[in-house]
Design a protein around this motif. Structure first.
Motif, PDB file in Angstrom:
ATOM      1  N   TYR A   1       0.769   5.263   1.487  1.00 21.39           N
ATOM      2  CA  TYR A   1      -0.160   6.033   2.449  1.00 21.39           C
ATOM      3  C   TYR A   1       0.177   7.532   2.282  1.00 21.39           C
ATOM      4  CZ  TYR A   1      -1.918   2.408   5.279  1.00 21.39           C
ATOM      5  OH  TYR A   1      -2.831   1.198   5.818  1.00 21.39           O
TER       6      TYR A   1
ATOM      7  N   GLN B   1       0.169  11.409   3.926  1.00 22.57           N
ATOM      8  CA  GLN B   1      -0.166  12.164   5.239  1.00 22.57           C
ATOM      9  C   GLN B   1       0.073  13.538   5.136  1.00 22.57           C
ATOM     10  OE1 GLN B   1       2.998  11.354   8.218  1.00 22.57           O
ATOM     11  NE2 GLN B   1       1.729  11.434   9.769  1.00 22.57           N
TER      12      GLN B   1
ATOM     13  N   PHE C   1      -6.451  -9.071   5.608  1.00 24.17           N
ATOM     14  CA  PHE C   1      -5.484  -8.076   6.001  1.00 24.17           C
ATOM     15  C   PHE C   1      -4.744  -7.816   4.669  1.00 24.17           C
ATOM     16  CE2 PHE C   1      -3.576  -4.669   8.272  1.00 24.17           C
ATOM     17  CZ  PHE C   1      -2.306  -4.567   7.993  1.00 24.17           C
TER      18      PHE C   1
ATOM     19  N   PRO D   1       0.820  -1.235  -0.044  1.00 24.68           N
ATOM     20  CA  PRO D   1      -0.216  -0.003  -0.049  1.00 24.68           C
ATOM     21  C   PRO D   1       0.846   1.324   0.059  1.00 24.68           C
ATOM     22  CG  PRO D   1       0.042  -0.897   2.323  1.00 24.68           C
ATOM     23  CD  PRO D   1       0.954  -1.811   1.019  1.00 24.68           C
TER      24      PRO D   1
ATOM     25  N   PHE E   1      -5.802   5.231  10.730  1.00 24.57           N
ATOM     26  CA  PHE E   1      -4.819   5.866  11.685  1.00 24.57           C
ATOM     27  C   PHE E   1      -5.458   7.025  12.518  1.00 24.57           C
ATOM     28  CE2 PHE E   1      -0.526   4.433  11.140  1.00 24.57           C
ATOM     29  CZ  PHE E   1      -0.510   3.772  10.184  1.00 24.57           C
ATOM     30  N   GLY E   2      -5.345   6.971  13.800  1.00 24.03           N
ATOM     31  CA  GLY E   2      -5.683   8.354  14.564  1.00 24.03           C
ATOM     32  C   GLY E   2      -4.777   9.472  14.114  1.00 24.03           C
ATOM     33  N   GLU E   3      -5.161  10.566  14.795  1.00 20.09           N
ATOM     34  CA  GLU E   3      -4.216  11.862  14.524  1.00 20.09           C
ATOM     35  C   GLU E   3      -3.106  11.955  15.124  1.00 20.09           C
ATOM     36  OE1 GLU E   3      -7.447  14.597  12.259  1.00 20.09           O
ATOM     37  OE2 GLU E   3      -7.121  15.206  14.568  1.00 20.09           O
TER      38      GLU E   3
ATOM     39  N   LYS F   1       1.756  -7.790   9.781  1.00 20.93           N
ATOM     40  CA  LYS F   1       2.318  -6.581  10.045  1.00 20.93           C
ATOM     41  C   LYS F   1       2.401  -5.630   8.669  1.00 20.93           C
ATOM     42  CE  LYS F   1       6.421  -7.842  13.002  1.00 20.93           C
ATOM     43  NZ  LYS F   1       7.923  -7.999  13.405  1.00 20.93           N
ATOM     44  N   LEU F   2       2.727  -4.314   9.247  1.00 20.66           N
ATOM     45  CA  LEU F   2       2.633  -3.260   8.255  1.00 20.66           C
ATOM     46  C   LEU F   2       3.964  -2.513   8.412  1.00 20.66           C
ATOM     47  CD1 LEU F   2       1.249  -1.980   5.626  1.00 20.66           C
ATOM     48  CD2 LEU F   2       0.131  -0.617   7.267  1.00 20.66           C
ATOM     49  N   ILE F   3       5.062  -2.646   7.405  1.00 14.86           N
ATOM     50  CA  ILE F   3       6.202  -1.864   7.537  1.00 14.86           C
ATOM     51  C   ILE F   3       6.082  -0.954   6.454  1.00 14.86           C
ATOM     52  CG2 ILE F   3       8.620  -2.267   7.439  1.00 14.86           C
ATOM     53  CD1 ILE F   3       7.311  -4.076   9.613  1.00 14.86           C
ATOM     54  N   PHE F   4       6.667   0.206   7.278  1.00 12.70           N
ATOM     55  CA  PHE F   4       6.502   1.601   6.210  1.00 12.70           C
ATOM     56  C   PHE F   4       8.069   1.970   5.797  1.00 12.70           C
ATOM     57  CE2 PHE F   4       2.437   3.117   6.512  1.00 12.70           C
ATOM     58  CZ  PHE F   4       1.925   2.491   7.720  1.00 12.70           C
TER      59      PHE F   4
ATOM     60  N   PHE G   1       4.227   7.734   2.095  1.00 15.33           N
ATOM     61  CA  PHE G   1       4.848   6.482   2.504  1.00 15.33           C
ATOM     62  C   PHE G   1       4.551   5.025   1.670  1.00 15.33           C
ATOM     63  CE2 PHE G   1       6.699   7.900   6.488  1.00 15.33           C
ATOM     64  CZ  PHE G   1       5.734   9.039   6.611  1.00 15.33           C
TER      65      PHE G   1
ATOM     66  N   LEU H   1      -4.533   5.468   3.768  1.00 15.83           N
ATOM     67  CA  LEU H   1      -4.514   4.790   2.598  1.00 15.83           C
ATOM     68  C   LEU H   1      -4.776   5.561   1.336  1.00 15.83           C
ATOM     69  CD1 LEU H   1      -3.615   1.769   1.578  1.00 15.83           C
ATOM     70  CD2 LEU H   1      -5.964   1.457   1.665  1.00 15.83           C
TER      71      LEU H   1
ATOM     72  N   GLY I   1      11.175   7.786  10.872  1.00 14.65           N
ATOM     73  CA  GLY I   1      10.021   7.459  10.208  1.00 14.65           C
ATOM     74  C   GLY I   1       9.122   6.803  10.987  1.00 14.65           C
TER      75      GLY I   1
ATOM     76  N   GLY J   1       0.028  17.234  10.824  1.00 11.93           N
ATOM     77  CA  GLY J   1      -0.967  17.239  11.961  1.00 11.93           C
ATOM     78  C   GLY J   1      -1.798  16.164  11.793  1.00 11.93           C
ATOM     79  N   LYS J   2      -1.948  15.137  10.878  1.00 13.05           N
ATOM     80  CA  LYS J   2      -2.829  14.287  10.577  1.00 13.05           C
ATOM     81  C   LYS J   2      -2.016  12.935  10.369  1.00 13.05           C
ATOM     82  CE  LYS J   2      -6.186  16.996   9.970  1.00 13.05           C
ATOM     83  NZ  LYS J   2      -7.262  17.048  10.945  1.00 13.05           N
ATOM     84  N   GLY J   3      -2.760  11.756  10.725  1.00 14.17           N
ATOM     85  CA  GLY J   3      -2.183  10.450  10.798  1.00 14.17           C
ATOM     86  C   GLY J   3      -2.317   9.987   9.325  1.00 14.17           C
ATOM     87  N   PRO J   4      -1.329   9.125   8.877  1.00 14.42           N
ATOM     88  CA  PRO J   4      -1.399   8.589   7.537  1.00 14.42           C
ATOM     89  C   PRO J   4      -2.424   7.986   7.091  1.00 14.42           C
ATOM     90  CG  PRO J   4       0.535   7.715   8.795  1.00 14.42           C
ATOM     91  CD  PRO J   4      -0.412   8.564   9.465  1.00 14.42           C
TER      92      PRO J   4
ATOM     93  N   PHE K   1      -2.560  -1.517  16.167  1.00 14.37           N
ATOM     94  CA  PHE K   1      -1.161  -1.143  15.921  1.00 14.37           C
ATOM     95  C   PHE K   1      -0.713   0.164  16.607  1.00 14.37           C
ATOM     96  CE2 PHE K   1       0.210  -4.273  12.541  1.00 14.37           C
ATOM     97  CZ  PHE K   1      -0.982  -4.669  12.108  1.00 14.37           C
TER      98      PHE K   1
ATOM     99  N   THR L   1      10.556   5.132   4.670  1.00 16.81           N
ATOM    100  CA  THR L   1      11.214   6.393   5.274  1.00 16.81           C
ATOM    101  C   THR L   1      10.203   7.419   4.997  1.00 16.81           C
ATOM    102  OG1 THR L   1      12.747   6.543   3.781  1.00 16.81           O
ATOM    103  CG2 THR L   1      13.510   5.522   5.981  1.00 16.81           C
TER     104      THR L   1
ATOM    105  N   TYR M   1       2.144   2.835  16.297  1.00 20.97           N
ATOM    106  CA  TYR M   1       3.578   3.315  15.769  1.00 20.97           C
ATOM    107  C   TYR M   1       4.158   4.600  16.479  1.00 20.97           C
ATOM    108  CZ  TYR M   1       2.649   0.206  11.846  1.00 20.97           C
ATOM    109  OH  TYR M   1       2.298  -0.734  10.877  1.00 20.97           O
TER     110      TYR M   1
ATOM    111  N   PHE N   1       1.327   7.075  17.026  1.00 22.28           N
ATOM    112  CA  PHE N   1       0.009   6.884  16.364  1.00 22.28           C
ATOM    113  C   PHE N   1      -0.622   5.458  16.673  1.00 22.28           C
ATOM    114  CE2 PHE N   1      -0.442  10.359  13.323  1.00 22.28           C
ATOM    115  CZ  PHE N   1       0.703  10.766  13.111  1.00 22.28           C
TER     116      PHE N   1
END
Lengths: 114, 115
Positions: free
Chosen positions: A36, A38, B100, A34, B106-108, A101-104, A89, A46, B42, A41-44, B33, A106, B35, B91
Protein backbone atom coordinates in the motif's frame (compact mmCIF):
# COMPACT_ATOMS: atom_id res chain seq x y z
CA UNK A 1 3.15 -15.00 14.13
CA UNK A 2 0.71 -12.35 12.99
CA UNK A 3 3.44 -9.76 12.52
CA UNK A 4 4.93 -8.45 9.33
CA UNK A 5 8.38 -6.90 9.79
CA UNK A 6 9.33 -4.07 7.45
CA UNK A 7 12.59 -2.24 6.79
CA UNK A 8 13.98 0.32 6.45
CA UNK A 9 11.94 2.77 8.48
CA UNK A 10 12.92 5.58 6.12
CA UNK A 11 14.66 5.83 2.78
CA UNK A 12 16.13 8.66 0.73
CA UNK A 13 16.71 8.04 -2.95
CA UNK A 14 17.84 10.28 -5.77
CA UNK A 15 15.54 10.81 -8.71
CA UNK A 16 16.03 8.02 -11.21
CA UNK A 17 17.38 5.62 -8.60
CA UNK A 18 15.96 2.33 -7.34
CA UNK A 19 14.03 2.23 -4.07
CA UNK A 20 13.97 -1.10 -2.26
CA UNK A 21 11.79 -1.92 0.75
CA UNK A 22 11.90 -5.30 2.46
CA UNK A 23 9.41 -7.28 4.51
CA UNK A 24 9.42 -10.59 6.34
CA UNK A 25 6.69 -12.73 7.85
CA UNK A 26 6.35 -15.87 9.94
CA UNK A 27 2.83 -17.15 9.41
CA UNK A 28 2.66 -19.47 6.40
CA UNK A 29 -1.13 -19.16 6.40
CA UNK A 30 -0.93 -15.76 4.72
CA UNK A 31 -2.25 -16.04 1.17
CA UNK A 32 -1.78 -12.58 -0.36
CA UNK A 33 0.93 -9.99 0.08
CA UNK A 34 -0.15 -6.50 -0.98
CA UNK A 35 1.75 -3.23 -0.86
CA UNK A 36 0.00 0.00 0.00
CA UNK A 37 1.05 3.58 -0.71
CA UNK A 38 0.00 6.44 1.54
CA UNK A 39 0.35 10.15 0.86
CA UNK A 40 0.14 12.70 3.71
CA UNK A 41 -3.44 13.31 4.83
CA UNK A 42 -4.79 10.39 2.82
CA UNK A 43 -5.67 6.81 3.49
CA UNK A 44 -3.46 3.96 2.25
CA UNK A 45 -4.20 2.80 -1.29
CA UNK A 46 -3.38 -0.56 -2.86
CA UNK A 47 -0.33 -0.35 -5.10
CA UNK A 48 0.40 -3.93 -6.12
CA UNK A 49 -0.15 -7.41 -4.67
CA UNK A 50 1.31 -10.88 -5.11
CA UNK A 51 0.32 -14.44 -4.28
CA UNK A 52 2.87 -16.71 -2.57
CA UNK A 53 3.00 -19.07 -5.55
CA UNK A 54 4.45 -16.32 -7.74
CA UNK A 55 8.08 -15.18 -7.40
CA UNK A 56 7.78 -11.81 -9.07
CA UNK A 57 5.11 -9.39 -10.22
CA UNK A 58 5.70 -6.20 -12.14
CA UNK A 59 3.38 -3.28 -12.77
CA UNK A 60 5.01 -0.37 -14.50
CA UNK A 61 7.94 0.82 -12.38
CA UNK A 62 6.83 -1.23 -9.36
CA UNK A 63 7.97 -4.83 -8.85
CA UNK A 64 7.33 -7.24 -6.00
CA UNK A 65 9.88 -9.99 -5.47
CA UNK A 66 8.72 -12.90 -3.34
CA UNK A 67 10.88 -15.56 -1.66
CA UNK A 68 8.57 -18.15 -0.17
CA UNK A 69 11.29 -20.31 1.40
CA UNK A 70 12.82 -17.32 3.17
CA UNK A 71 9.39 -15.86 4.01
CA UNK A 72 10.46 -12.51 2.61
CA UNK A 73 9.17 -10.15 0.00
CA UNK A 74 10.27 -6.79 -1.28
CA UNK A 75 9.09 -3.82 -3.29
CA UNK A 76 11.36 -2.32 -5.93
CA UNK A 77 10.57 1.07 -7.43
CA UNK A 78 12.58 1.60 -10.58
CA UNK A 79 13.40 5.08 -11.90
CA UNK A 80 12.10 6.62 -8.65
CA UNK A 81 10.38 9.99 -9.07
CA UNK A 82 9.66 12.80 -6.59
CA UNK A 83 5.96 11.93 -6.96
CA UNK A 84 6.73 8.51 -5.46
CA UNK A 85 7.57 10.20 -2.14
CA UNK A 86 5.11 8.63 0.29
CA UNK A 87 4.87 6.05 3.04
CA UNK A 88 4.82 2.45 1.82
CA UNK A 89 3.32 -0.40 3.79
CA UNK A 90 3.74 -4.06 3.09
CA UNK A 91 0.91 -6.25 4.27
CA UNK A 92 -0.19 -9.85 4.52
CA UNK A 93 -3.70 -11.17 4.30
CA UNK A 94 -5.38 -14.45 5.02
CA UNK A 95 -8.85 -15.85 4.66
CA UNK A 96 -10.19 -18.69 6.78
CA UNK A 97 -13.86 -19.39 6.52
CA UNK A 98 -15.70 -16.25 7.52
CA UNK A 99 -12.57 -14.55 8.82
CA UNK A 100 -10.35 -12.27 6.78
CA UNK A 101 -7.42 -10.30 8.09
CA UNK A 102 -5.00 -7.78 6.66
CA UNK A 103 -1.92 -7.16 8.78
CA UNK A 104 0.38 -4.25 7.98
CA UNK A 105 4.10 -3.72 8.37
CA UNK A 106 5.30 -0.64 10.21
CA UNK A 107 5.80 1.45 7.08
CA UNK A 108 8.69 3.02 5.18
CA UNK A 109 8.83 6.74 4.57
CA UNK A 110 10.33 7.25 1.11
CA UNK A 111 11.72 10.59 0.00
CA UNK A 112 12.85 10.90 -3.61
CA UNK A 113 15.11 13.89 -4.07
CA UNK A 114 15.00 15.80 -7.37
CA UNK B 1 -16.82 7.61 -7.99
CA UNK B 2 -17.06 4.98 -5.28
CA UNK B 3 -15.15 5.75 -2.12
CA UNK B 4 -15.22 5.24 1.62
CA UNK B 5 -16.43 8.31 3.47
CA UNK B 6 -15.40 9.06 7.03
CA UNK B 7 -16.63 11.75 9.39
CA UNK B 8 -15.44 13.81 11.12
CA UNK B 9 -12.13 14.40 9.37
CA UNK B 10 -10.75 16.13 12.44
CA UNK B 11 -11.87 16.06 16.05
CA UNK B 12 -10.35 17.76 19.07
CA UNK B 13 -11.86 16.84 22.39
CA UNK B 14 -11.05 16.81 26.07
CA UNK B 15 -10.20 13.76 28.09
CA UNK B 16 -13.29 11.98 29.36
CA UNK B 17 -15.53 13.03 26.49
CA UNK B 18 -17.32 10.60 24.20
CA UNK B 19 -16.14 10.44 20.60
CA UNK B 20 -18.04 8.83 17.73
CA UNK B 21 -16.50 8.30 14.32
CA UNK B 22 -18.60 7.29 11.35
CA UNK B 23 -17.86 5.46 8.14
CA UNK B 24 -19.85 4.90 4.98
CA UNK B 25 -18.35 1.91 3.13
CA UNK B 26 -18.43 1.54 -0.62
CA UNK B 27 -21.84 0.40 -1.77
CA UNK B 28 -21.87 -3.35 -2.24
CA UNK B 29 -18.84 -4.05 -0.08
CA UNK B 30 -19.58 -6.57 2.66
CA UNK B 31 -16.53 -6.18 4.91
CA UNK B 32 -15.50 -3.22 7.02
CA UNK B 33 -12.25 -2.84 8.92
CA UNK B 34 -11.30 -0.20 11.48
CA UNK B 35 -7.61 0.64 11.81
CA UNK B 36 -5.78 3.08 14.07
CA UNK B 37 -2.59 4.75 12.84
CA UNK B 38 0.05 6.25 15.11
CA UNK B 39 3.71 7.02 14.57
CA UNK B 40 4.74 4.49 17.18
CA UNK B 41 2.45 1.58 16.33
CA UNK B 42 1.77 2.04 12.64
CA UNK B 43 -1.54 0.65 11.36
CA UNK B 44 -3.26 -1.41 14.05
CA UNK B 45 -6.33 -3.47 13.29
CA UNK B 46 -9.08 -2.63 15.77
CA UNK B 47 -12.19 -4.39 14.46
CA UNK B 48 -13.58 -6.28 11.51
CA UNK B 49 -17.16 -6.71 10.29
CA UNK B 50 -18.49 -9.06 7.68
CA UNK B 51 -22.06 -8.64 6.47
CA UNK B 52 -22.54 -6.24 9.39
CA UNK B 53 -21.61 -8.89 11.97
CA UNK B 54 -18.59 -8.20 14.20
CA UNK B 55 -16.13 -11.02 13.61
CA UNK B 56 -13.02 -9.76 15.30
CA UNK B 57 -12.52 -6.90 17.71
CA UNK B 58 -9.53 -8.35 19.52
CA UNK B 59 -7.42 -5.29 18.74
CA UNK B 60 -9.79 -2.94 20.48
CA UNK B 61 -9.58 -1.87 24.14
CA UNK B 62 -12.90 -3.32 25.27
CA UNK B 63 -13.43 -1.13 28.26
CA UNK B 64 -13.70 2.10 26.31
CA UNK B 65 -14.04 1.29 22.61
CA UNK B 66 -17.06 -0.10 20.81
CA UNK B 67 -17.79 -0.68 17.13
CA UNK B 68 -21.11 -1.28 15.42
CA UNK B 69 -22.73 -1.50 12.01
CA UNK B 70 -26.34 -0.43 12.45
CA UNK B 71 -26.90 -0.92 8.71
CA UNK B 72 -24.95 -1.75 5.57
CA UNK B 73 -24.20 1.90 4.85
CA UNK B 74 -22.92 2.93 8.27
CA UNK B 75 -20.17 1.73 10.59
CA UNK B 76 -19.40 3.51 13.84
CA UNK B 77 -16.47 3.51 16.23
CA UNK B 78 -17.10 4.98 19.65
CA UNK B 79 -14.67 5.86 22.43
CA UNK B 80 -16.10 6.53 25.87
CA UNK B 81 -14.40 7.94 27.85
CA UNK B 82 -11.61 9.20 25.62
CA UNK B 83 -8.02 9.48 26.85
CA UNK B 84 -4.98 11.36 25.48
CA UNK B 85 -3.40 8.04 24.41
CA UNK B 86 -6.33 7.58 22.00
CA UNK B 87 -4.99 10.45 19.88
CA UNK B 88 -4.41 8.96 16.43
CA UNK B 89 -5.81 8.79 12.94
CA UNK B 90 -8.62 6.26 12.67
CA UNK B 91 -9.22 4.68 9.29
CA UNK B 92 -12.18 2.77 8.02
CA UNK B 93 -11.71 0.47 5.05
CA UNK B 94 -14.11 -1.69 3.08
CA UNK B 95 -13.70 -4.69 0.82
CA UNK B 96 -15.36 -7.72 -0.70
CA UNK B 97 -15.39 -11.35 0.31
CA UNK B 98 -15.21 -14.12 -0.71
CA UNK B 99 -12.21 -13.82 -2.94
CA UNK B 100 -10.36 -11.51 -0.58
CA UNK B 101 -6.96 -10.65 -2.07
CA UNK B 102 -5.86 -8.17 0.52
CA UNK B 103 -7.41 -5.25 -1.31
CA UNK B 104 -9.14 -2.77 0.92
CA UNK B 105 -10.41 0.69 0.07
CA UNK B 106 -9.56 3.19 2.77
CA UNK B 107 -11.27 6.40 3.73
CA UNK B 108 -9.25 9.54 4.37
CA UNK B 109 -9.33 8.98 8.10
CA UNK B 110 -10.55 10.75 11.21
CA UNK B 111 -7.77 12.56 13.03
CA UNK B 112 -8.53 12.53 16.75
CA UNK B 113 -6.77 14.68 19.30
CA UNK B 114 -7.65 14.14 22.95
CA UNK B 115 -6.36 16.90 25.24
Amino acid sequence: QQQVKQSPQSLIVQKGGISIINCAYENTAFDYFPWYQQFPGKGPALLIAIRPDVSEKKEGRFTISFNKSAKQFSLHIMDSQPGDSATYFCAASWSRGATNKLIFGTGTLLAVQP
Amino acid sequence: DARVTQTPRHKVTEMGQEVTMRCQPILGHNTVFWYRQTMMQGLELLAYFRNRAPLDDSGMPKDRFSAEMPDATLATLKIQPSEPRDSAVYFCASGLVPGFTGELFFGEGSRLTVL
